[in-house]
Design a protein around this motif. Structure first.
Motif, PDB file in Angstrom:
ATOM      1  N   UNK A   1       0.838  -1.194   0.000  1.00 30.78           N
ATOM      2  CA  UNK A   1       0.000   0.000   0.000  1.00 30.78           C
ATOM      3  C   UNK A   1       0.873   1.244   0.000  1.00 30.78           C
ATOM      4  N   UNK A   2       0.441   2.235  -0.758  1.00 29.81           N
ATOM      5  CA  UNK A   2       1.224   3.465  -0.851  1.00 29.81           C
ATOM      6  C   UNK A   2       1.316   4.159   0.486  1.00 29.81           C
ATOM      7  N   UNK A   3       2.456   4.782   0.733  1.00 31.74           N
ATOM      8  CA  UNK A   3       2.563   5.662   1.886  1.00 31.74           C
ATOM      9  C   UNK A   3       1.881   6.969   1.548  1.00 31.74           C
ATOM     10  N   UNK A   4       1.684   7.808   2.574  1.00 32.52           N
ATOM     11  CA  UNK A   4       0.949   9.050   2.369  1.00 32.52           C
ATOM     12  C   UNK A   4       1.638   9.955   1.354  1.00 32.52           C
ATOM     13  N   UNK A   5       2.960   9.861   1.250  1.00 37.53           N
ATOM     14  CA  UNK A   5       3.701  10.765   0.378  1.00 37.53           C
ATOM     15  C   UNK A   5       3.970  10.197  -1.013  1.00 37.53           C
ATOM     16  N   UNK A   6       3.658   8.913  -1.251  1.00 42.34           N
ATOM     17  CA  UNK A   6       3.995   8.305  -2.534  1.00 42.34           C
ATOM     18  C   UNK A   6       2.819   8.388  -3.501  1.00 42.34           C
ATOM     19  N   UNK A   7       3.128   8.266  -4.782  1.00 42.24           N
ATOM     20  CA  UNK A   7       2.096   8.254  -5.811  1.00 42.24           C
ATOM     21  C   UNK A   7       1.559   6.833  -5.931  1.00 42.24           C
ATOM     22  N   UNK A   8       0.235   6.636  -5.889  1.00 44.08           N
ATOM     23  CA  UNK A   8      -0.314   5.280  -5.983  1.00 44.08           C
ATOM     24  C   UNK A   8       0.006   4.639  -7.327  1.00 44.08           C
ATOM     25  N   UNK A   9       0.245   3.340  -7.289  1.00 40.04           N
ATOM     26  CA  UNK A   9       0.607   2.581  -8.480  1.00 40.04           C
ATOM     27  C   UNK A   9      -0.580   1.706  -8.883  1.00 40.04           C
ATOM     28  N   UNK A  10      -1.008   1.873 -10.121  1.00 41.24           N
ATOM     29  CA  UNK A  10      -2.234   1.235 -10.591  1.00 41.24           C
ATOM     30  C   UNK A  10      -1.927   0.444 -11.855  1.00 41.24           C
ATOM     31  N   UNK A  11      -2.441  -0.779 -11.915  1.00 38.65           N
ATOM     32  CA  UNK A  11      -2.182  -1.685 -13.039  1.00 38.65           C
ATOM     33  C   UNK A  11      -3.469  -1.942 -13.813  1.00 38.65           C
ATOM     34  N   UNK A  12      -3.384  -1.854 -15.135  1.00 40.47           N
ATOM     35  CA  UNK A  12      -4.489  -2.284 -15.981  1.00 40.47           C
ATOM     36  C   UNK A  12      -4.135  -3.596 -16.665  1.00 40.47           C
ATOM     37  N   UNK A  13      -5.082  -4.520 -16.668  1.00 41.16           N
ATOM     38  CA  UNK A  13      -4.955  -5.793 -17.367  1.00 41.16           C
ATOM     39  C   UNK A  13      -6.081  -5.800 -18.404  1.00 41.16           C
ATOM     40  N   UNK A  14      -5.758  -5.488 -19.648  1.00 46.77           N
ATOM     41  CA  UNK A  14      -6.805  -5.256 -20.644  1.00 46.77           C
ATOM     42  C   UNK A  14      -6.214  -5.295 -22.039  1.00 46.77           C
ATOM     43  N   UNK A  15      -7.073  -5.085 -23.034  1.00 43.03           N
ATOM     44  CA  UNK A  15      -6.648  -5.061 -24.416  1.00 43.03           C
ATOM     45  C   UNK A  15      -6.182  -3.681 -24.845  1.00 43.03           C
ATOM     46  N   UNK A  16      -5.529  -3.629 -25.994  1.00 48.04           N
ATOM     47  CA  UNK A  16      -4.970  -2.385 -26.522  1.00 48.04           C
ATOM     48  C   UNK A  16      -5.891  -1.801 -27.588  1.00 48.04           C
ATOM     49  N   UNK A  17      -6.077  -0.488 -27.562  1.00 44.51           N
ATOM     50  CA  UNK A  17      -6.841   0.235 -28.576  1.00 44.51           C
ATOM     51  C   UNK A  17      -5.909   1.217 -29.274  1.00 44.51           C
ATOM     52  N   UNK A  18      -5.493   0.951 -30.518  1.00 37.95           N
ATOM     53  CA  UNK A  18      -4.529   1.824 -31.175  1.00 37.95           C
ATOM     54  C   UNK A  18      -5.047   3.239 -31.421  1.00 37.95           C
ATOM     55  N   UNK A  19      -6.369   3.446 -31.389  1.00 32.37           N
ATOM     56  CA  UNK A  19      -6.898   4.796 -31.583  1.00 32.37           C
ATOM     57  C   UNK A  19      -6.831   5.617 -30.305  1.00 32.37           C
ATOM     58  N   UNK A  20      -6.518   4.983 -29.181  1.00 26.53           N
ATOM     59  CA  UNK A  20      -6.225   5.705 -27.945  1.00 26.53           C
ATOM     60  C   UNK A  20      -7.396   6.035 -27.058  1.00 26.53           C
ATOM     61  N   UNK A  21      -8.616   5.659 -27.441  1.00 21.38           N
ATOM     62  CA  UNK A  21      -9.769   6.072 -26.656  1.00 21.38           C
ATOM     63  C   UNK A  21     -10.279   5.070 -25.659  1.00 21.38           C
ATOM     64  N   UNK A  22      -9.930   3.804 -25.823  1.00 22.91           N
ATOM     65  CA  UNK A  22     -10.430   2.745 -24.938  1.00 22.91           C
ATOM     66  C   UNK A  22      -9.267   1.840 -24.545  1.00 22.91           C
ATOM     67  N   UNK A  23      -9.577   0.718 -23.886  1.00 23.21           N
ATOM     68  CA  UNK A  23      -8.555  -0.244 -23.525  1.00 23.21           C
ATOM     69  C   UNK A  23      -7.466   0.329 -22.644  1.00 23.21           C
TER      70      UNK A  23
END
Length: 276
Positions: A1-23
């Motif tokens: 878990x992030x400490x109060x001063x650190x930036x939270x780290x978030x992971x996405x497990x998903x497909x890629x959208x080359x147009x940049x709007x989804x996934x």
């Protein structure tokens, strides 16, 4: 878990959208817009744009597992967003990796129905999501057709019918279920949030826009990023506030979407509306 001063780290497990709007592209933008550091595991390559999907190239379960191990061996992840999973083998690979090194929050966007109404996965894929991934998740974010597929029930057409689905959704095992009511007609978009302690309607005025590409991806990722910023002693009210804040962020991103002018079809939301 992030400490109060650190930036939270978030992971996405998903497909890629080359147009940049989804996934994963939309997920990483949402993480960044809400103050998180984004990592990604790609489950499928797609050839798509704002007008539609032209092709899909799935990534093997073995290589998905290798990606997960590479990220999780090195980075302490605070929250995970899981997108479309079309096979039992991939669902089980994801579940094993996250059970071994479980983050505080897992958000599942059960992408199973296209905007056209077509079901995107077969019965085995539906069971994989329902029986393997939903019990693993802390939050699920189905829209009305997806909730109907999960429960093998008719798609709700009213807010009362939405409420009637909630007991079935909560019995699937995720403590928090955000049932998205955007498919209903009316001047407002009503979402129903079920928590271990209460049910709460989260409503927002309906926005007249065609820029709806990736809204489900963006909302679930915003929820993951918002939850990742909560401390270890967070309570139900904190989680509700984080989910509500993610919905407000998406609403504003939709309002600002015309500023982007991307593509000839259904454009994306403006993830960085507060920054640009």
């Amino acid at each position: 878990m992030s400490t109060e001063s650190s930036i939270p780290r978030v992971l996405t497990v998903a497909g890629s959208d080359p147009s940049g709007g989804a996934g994963i592209q939309a997920d990483l933008k949402a993480f960044s817009a809400l103050g998180g550091y984004g990592a990604s595991v790609i489950t499928a390559l797609t050839a798509q744009n704002t007008q539609g999907v032209r092709g899909v190239e799935p990534v093997s379960a073995a290589f998905i597992a290798e990606q997960l191990d590479a990220v999780l061996d090195d980075i302490e992840i605070d929250a995970v967003k899981i997108g479309m999973v079309a096979s039992l083998e991939v669902a089980e690979v994801i579940a094993r990796a996250l059970e071994k090194r479980r983050p505080r929050w897992i958000v599942l966007d059960p992408v199973m129905v296209a905007k056209s109404g077509d079901v995107l996965v077969d019965d085995v894929g539906i069971r994989a999501v329902r029986d393997v991934l939903v019990p693993l998740a802390d939050v699920i974010t189905p829209n009305l057709p997806e909730a109907a597929v999960l429960l093998d029930a008719p798609t709700p057409a009213t807010m009362a019918e939405m409420e009637a689905l909630v007991p079935g959704l909560t019995r699937l095992g995720a403590p928090y279920a955000l049932l998205k009511g955007g498919h209903l007609e009316g001047a407002e978009c009503p979402d129903l949030l079920a928590t271990p302690e209460r049910h709460e309607w989260l409503t927002a005025p309906r926005i007249a826009t065609h820029n709806l590409h990736g809204t489900g991806c963006s909302l679930s990722s915003a929820i993951a990023a918002s939850l990742a910023q909560l401390g270890a002693t967070s309570v139900d009210a904190d989680a509700v506030n984080a989910i509500a804040e993610a919905k407000r962020w998406l609403h504003t991103a939709l309002e600002a979407s015309d500023r982007l002018d991307v593509g000839q079809g259904c454009g994306p939301v403006h993830h960085f509306h507060a920054w640009w």
